[in-house]
Design an enzyme around this catalytic site. Structure first.
Site, short mmCIF file in Angstrom:
data_model
loop_
_atom_site.label_atom_id
_atom_site.label_comp_id
_atom_site.label_asym_id
_atom_site.label_seq_id
_atom_site.Cartn_x
_atom_site.Cartn_y
_atom_site.Cartn_z
N ASP A 135 11.23 8.65 -17.94
CA ASP A 135 10.40 8.77 -19.13
C ASP A 135 10.50 7.47 -19.93
O ASP A 135 11.51 7.19 -20.57
CB ASP A 135 10.87 9.95 -19.99
N GLU A 183 7.94 -0.14 -10.69
CA GLU A 183 8.90 -0.70 -11.64
C GLU A 183 8.63 -2.16 -11.98
O GLU A 183 8.72 -2.55 -13.16
CB GLU A 183 10.32 -0.56 -11.08
#
Length: 265
Positions: free
Chosen positions: A67, A139
């Protein structure tokens, strides 16, 4: 939004189902969610009556990863570095805990399985996915690194495919994920996915409980997913990147739905 049940746990005899239950966030991993999941894993580790664990997500998605609203919390650089280091250590330990369960673990994937969600997919013994499932390790696009999921992706897909997924950061569809070995079977929709899960459970329950657990132990004995020092090195790397200006910009651009500065310079 109050989240009283971030993981919905049900049991039918030897079959345990854990549904990640933050559909408004595509089941992204909040602190409450991972704490509930960790508690379940700790219970199952010594549960000799449970034989199968099915992991899935609510609302048509599996898990969107960490999150990022929690990653971006206001704190000093030192606090951020320490928190992200500890969080990433726990992430790696969680994947190991899933893989080391004596139960057979099935990941049933619909929709997004991104970033840390891929860790759940690859730590599971079997992955079944609906045709709308999507997989990504984004990422680097957020200024972060896929520290703890990387060795699990390499184990499941091989180094070449894992490198492409993590460096390119693109979204892979279910058919491509199956070709790469990330997914074992692709089903047409949610209904046929559930039927496949039930059929797989039926197959597993034909195996003797002790023999199944011992087979999993033998698979683990073939070798670790990564070298002993990797988890700590990965946690340090993730913490550095999570506390960096790149991550601050990457997360801000993600929230604001715009391109990060390194794409507009």
């Amino acid at each position: 939004m109050t989240e009283e049940n971030p993981v919905l746990i049900t049991r039918d005899g030897p079959v345990v189902r854990a549904v990640l239950n933050r559909p408004h966030r595509r089941n992204a991993m909040s602190q409450a969610l991972v704490e509930a999941l960790d508690a379940l894993l700790a219970e199952l580790k010594t549960d000799t009556t449970a034989r199968v664990l099915v992991l899935s997500g609510a609302g048509g998605h599996f898990c969107a990863g960490l999150d990022l609203t929690e990653v971006g919390a206001v704190e000093t650089p030192e606090e951020k570095l320490a928190r992200q280091h500890a969080r990433n250590q726990k992430t790696g330990a969680r994947f190991n805990a899933i893989a080391e369960l004596p139960q057979v673990v099935i990941a049933a994937v619909e929709g997004a399985a991104y970033a840390g969600g891929l860790g759940f997919v690859t730590a599971a013994d079997i992955c079944l996915a609906s045709a709308d499932a999507r997989f990504s390790a984004p990422e680097v696009r957020r200024g972060l690194v896929p520290a703890q999921i990387l060795p699990w992706l390499v184990r499941r897909m091989g180094r070449s495919e894992a490198a492409r997924l993590c460096l390119q950061g693109h979204v892979m569809d279910a058919a491509e994920a199956a070709r790469c070995g990330l997914v074992h079977q692709v089903l047409a929709d949610a209904q046929t996915l559930e039927l496949a899960v039930q059929a797989t459970i039926g197959d597993i329950l034909q195996g003797a409980p002790g023999a199944l657990a011992e087979t999993k132990a033998l698979l683990a004995a073939l070798g670790p997913v990564s070298p002993p020092e990797y988890a700590e090195a990965g946690a340090q790397s993730f913490a550095r990147r999570a506390a960096s200006p790149e991550a601050e910009e990457g997360i801000a651009s993600f929230k604001q739905r715009r391109k990060p500065s390194w794409m507009t310079a």
